[in-house]
Design a protein around this motif. Structure first.
Motif, short mmCIF file in Angstrom:
data_model
loop_
_atom_site.label_atom_id
_atom_site.label_comp_id
_atom_site.label_asym_id
_atom_site.label_seq_id
_atom_site.Cartn_x
_atom_site.Cartn_y
_atom_site.Cartn_z
N ARG A 44 -5.98 -2.89 -3.70
CA ARG A 44 -6.42 -2.90 -5.45
C ARG A 44 -5.39 -3.33 -6.38
NH1 ARG A 44 -11.22 -1.33 -7.98
NH2 ARG A 44 -10.24 0.01 -8.18
N ASP A 45 -4.83 -2.30 -6.56
CA ASP A 45 -3.29 -2.34 -7.57
C ASP A 45 -2.07 -3.35 -7.77
OD1 ASP A 45 -2.53 -0.38 -6.36
OD2 ASP A 45 -1.96 0.68 -7.80
N ARG A 46 -1.80 -4.04 -5.74
CA ARG A 46 -1.34 -4.26 -6.24
C ARG A 46 -1.32 -6.02 -5.08
NH1 ARG A 46 2.86 -0.05 -4.33
NH2 ARG A 46 2.36 1.78 -4.20
N LYS A 47 -2.44 -5.85 -5.63
CA LYS A 47 -2.93 -7.51 -5.26
C LYS A 47 -2.71 -8.88 -5.84
CE LYS A 47 -7.58 -9.54 -4.42
NZ LYS A 47 -8.72 -9.65 -4.70
N GLY A 64 -9.41 -5.34 -2.23
CA GLY A 64 -7.65 -5.32 -1.76
C GLY A 64 -7.29 -5.97 -1.29
N GLY A 65 -8.49 -6.27 0.44
CA GLY A 65 -8.57 -6.98 0.85
C GLY A 65 -7.17 -6.47 2.20
N ALA A 66 -6.72 -7.18 3.09
CA ALA A 66 -6.42 -7.19 4.56
C ALA A 66 -5.85 -8.20 4.27
CB ALA A 66 -7.06 -6.69 5.46
N ILE A 67 -4.30 -8.03 5.18
CA ILE A 67 -3.18 -9.04 5.59
C ILE A 67 -3.19 -8.71 6.94
CG2 ILE A 67 -1.06 -9.57 5.49
CD1 ILE A 67 -0.61 -7.66 2.97
N VAL A 68 -3.16 -9.71 7.51
CA VAL A 68 -3.17 -9.87 9.14
C VAL A 68 -2.04 -10.66 9.77
CG1 VAL A 68 -3.97 -10.89 11.31
CG2 VAL A 68 -5.70 -10.20 9.26
N HIS A 91 1.10 -1.00 -0.10
CA HIS A 91 0.65 0.09 -0.18
C HIS A 91 1.00 0.70 -0.16
CE1 HIS A 91 -2.33 3.49 1.43
NE2 HIS A 91 -4.16 2.71 1.07
N THR A 92 -0.25 2.87 -0.16
CA THR A 92 1.88 4.01 -0.35
C THR A 92 2.04 3.23 0.75
OG1 THR A 92 0.21 4.60 -2.07
CG2 THR A 92 1.52 5.91 -1.19
N ASP A 93 0.98 3.49 2.10
CA ASP A 93 1.84 3.92 3.73
C ASP A 93 1.64 2.62 4.16
OD1 ASP A 93 0.76 6.66 2.94
OD2 ASP A 93 -1.40 6.49 3.82
N PHE A 94 2.14 2.00 3.26
CA PHE A 94 2.50 0.21 4.20
C PHE A 94 3.86 -0.61 3.61
CE2 PHE A 94 -1.83 1.37 5.65
CZ PHE A 94 -1.42 0.87 7.57
N ASP A 142 0.79 -8.85 -7.69
CA ASP A 142 1.66 -9.39 -7.23
C ASP A 142 2.15 -9.30 -5.99
OD1 ASP A 142 3.00 -8.22 -9.72
OD2 ASP A 142 2.88 -6.04 -8.87
N PHE A 143 1.56 -9.16 -4.87
CA PHE A 143 1.01 -9.86 -3.66
C PHE A 143 1.31 -11.42 -3.23
CE2 PHE A 143 -1.50 -11.46 0.17
CZ PHE A 143 -0.79 -11.25 0.79
N LEU A 144 -0.52 -11.97 -4.15
CA LEU A 144 -0.97 -13.22 -4.68
C LEU A 144 0.24 -14.30 -5.05
CD1 LEU A 144 -4.24 -12.81 -5.21
CD2 LEU A 144 -3.71 -13.21 -3.11
N LEU A 145 1.32 -13.27 -5.93
CA LEU A 145 2.09 -14.64 -6.62
C LEU A 145 3.74 -14.12 -5.87
CD1 LEU A 145 1.42 -12.90 -10.05
CD2 LEU A 145 1.75 -14.96 -9.63
N ARG A 146 3.59 -13.42 -5.02
CA ARG A 146 5.10 -13.36 -3.86
C ARG A 146 4.98 -14.67 -2.76
NH1 ARG A 146 8.66 -8.68 -3.23
NH2 ARG A 146 8.88 -10.94 -1.68
N VAL A 147 2.90 -14.12 -2.69
CA VAL A 147 3.28 -15.43 -1.48
C VAL A 147 2.76 -16.75 -1.50
CG1 VAL A 147 0.91 -15.75 0.58
CG2 VAL A 147 1.50 -12.91 -0.09
N GLU A 148 2.38 -16.80 -2.90
CA GLU A 148 1.64 -18.41 -3.41
C GLU A 148 3.23 -19.17 -3.27
OE1 GLU A 148 1.01 -18.44 -7.49
OE2 GLU A 148 -0.91 -17.80 -6.93
N HIS A 149 5.04 -17.94 -3.60
CA HIS A 149 6.23 -18.75 -3.38
C HIS A 149 7.72 -18.60 -2.49
CE1 HIS A 149 5.19 -17.73 -8.19
NE2 HIS A 149 6.51 -19.44 -7.71
N LEU A 150 6.46 -18.51 -1.15
CA LEU A 150 7.07 -17.94 0.36
C LEU A 150 6.77 -19.17 0.74
CD1 LEU A 150 4.69 -15.38 1.53
CD2 LEU A 150 7.36 -15.13 1.52
#
Length: 244
Positions: free
Chosen positions: A231-234, A216-220, A198-201, A236-244
């Protein structure tokens, strides 16, 4: 000896220059620099034999100035207010330092030691200092109280707060506010498993607990805090998480 003084406070620069003229007349001050960028330029152009370097400065602190110099060809005397984190790093390297307000006798002693120290020994000490800071991906970050040395692996997430950044940490600490904008931290964190969601996170992906679907969703995160996902980073985020 040719010297430059680097300190973001004018009264501190002027006071040290006056003390050098009075107690160390063999030292010629070539330049007074108010920030790290000016210091790097002066070091390159003037090739000083000794640099009086303030630790706590905005944009580039004293440690970052030395890091940019790589193999310094000058003696270094740090100038700092009492700061346990900065002093811990300086003590580890055996480099010299002066506490504000500067004592005349300690100034003379530090200058005398600097004049006798081989340049190769200074370079070794600087490398030792930078290696210490690099352990566990540690970085000295400016706070209102001075410098705080933080290990990247202990950061849960970062939040932009105006011109500052609030860093949320794993216990026993909880959070600290850094006198730096988020973009100044992203370069350090990006290659260490962090992602700007996110711009701020910016979050530490290894310390997230779950993702909650939404526009966009939320990350706990592991501390229970919920961080918004743009939403515009969603994707990329999901792709990164898949490869953790």
């Amino acid at each position: 000896m040719r010297a430059i003084i680097v300190d973001d406070e004018k009264h501190s620069r002027d006071a040290l220059q006056s003390m050098l003229a009075k107690y160390c007349p063999h030292v010629t001050v070539q330049a007074l620099c108010c920030n790290g960028e000016e210091a790097l330029q002066a070091i390159h152009q003037l090739t000083p034999e000794i640099v009086f370097l303030d630790v706590e400065m905005p944009v580039l602190d004293g440690f970052q100035v030395l890091e940019a110099c790589r193999q310094p060809q000058f003696a270094v005397i740090f100038i700092t207010a009492y700061d346990q984190y900065a002093l811990q790093a300086i003590h580890h390297s055996a480099l010299d330092y002066l506490l504000k307000p500067i004592d005349a006798q300690e100034l003379q002693s530090a200058v005398d030691k600097a004049g006798r120290l081989p340049v190769t020994e200074t370079a070794r000490m600087v490398n030792k200092l930078l290696s210490f800071l690099a352990q566990e991906d540690r970085k000295a970050l400016p706070t209102a109280q001075g410098l705080k040395i933080i290990a990247a692996r202990n950061i849960i997430y970062c939040k932009a707060v105006g011109n500052h950044t609030r860093i949320f940490l794993q216990p026993p600490e909880t959070q600290v506010t850094i006198k730096a904008r988020m973009p100044e931290l992203i370069g350090w964190l990006r290659d260490r498993g962090f992602m700007q969601v996110h711009t701020d996170f910016v979050v530490n992906l290894s310390l997230m607990e779950k993702y909650i679907k939404g526009d966009g969703g939320a990350i706990v995160m592991c501390n229970g805090d919920s961080v918004p996902l743009s939403r515009d980073r969603k994707q990329d985020f999901l792709l990164r998480v898949e490869h953790l």
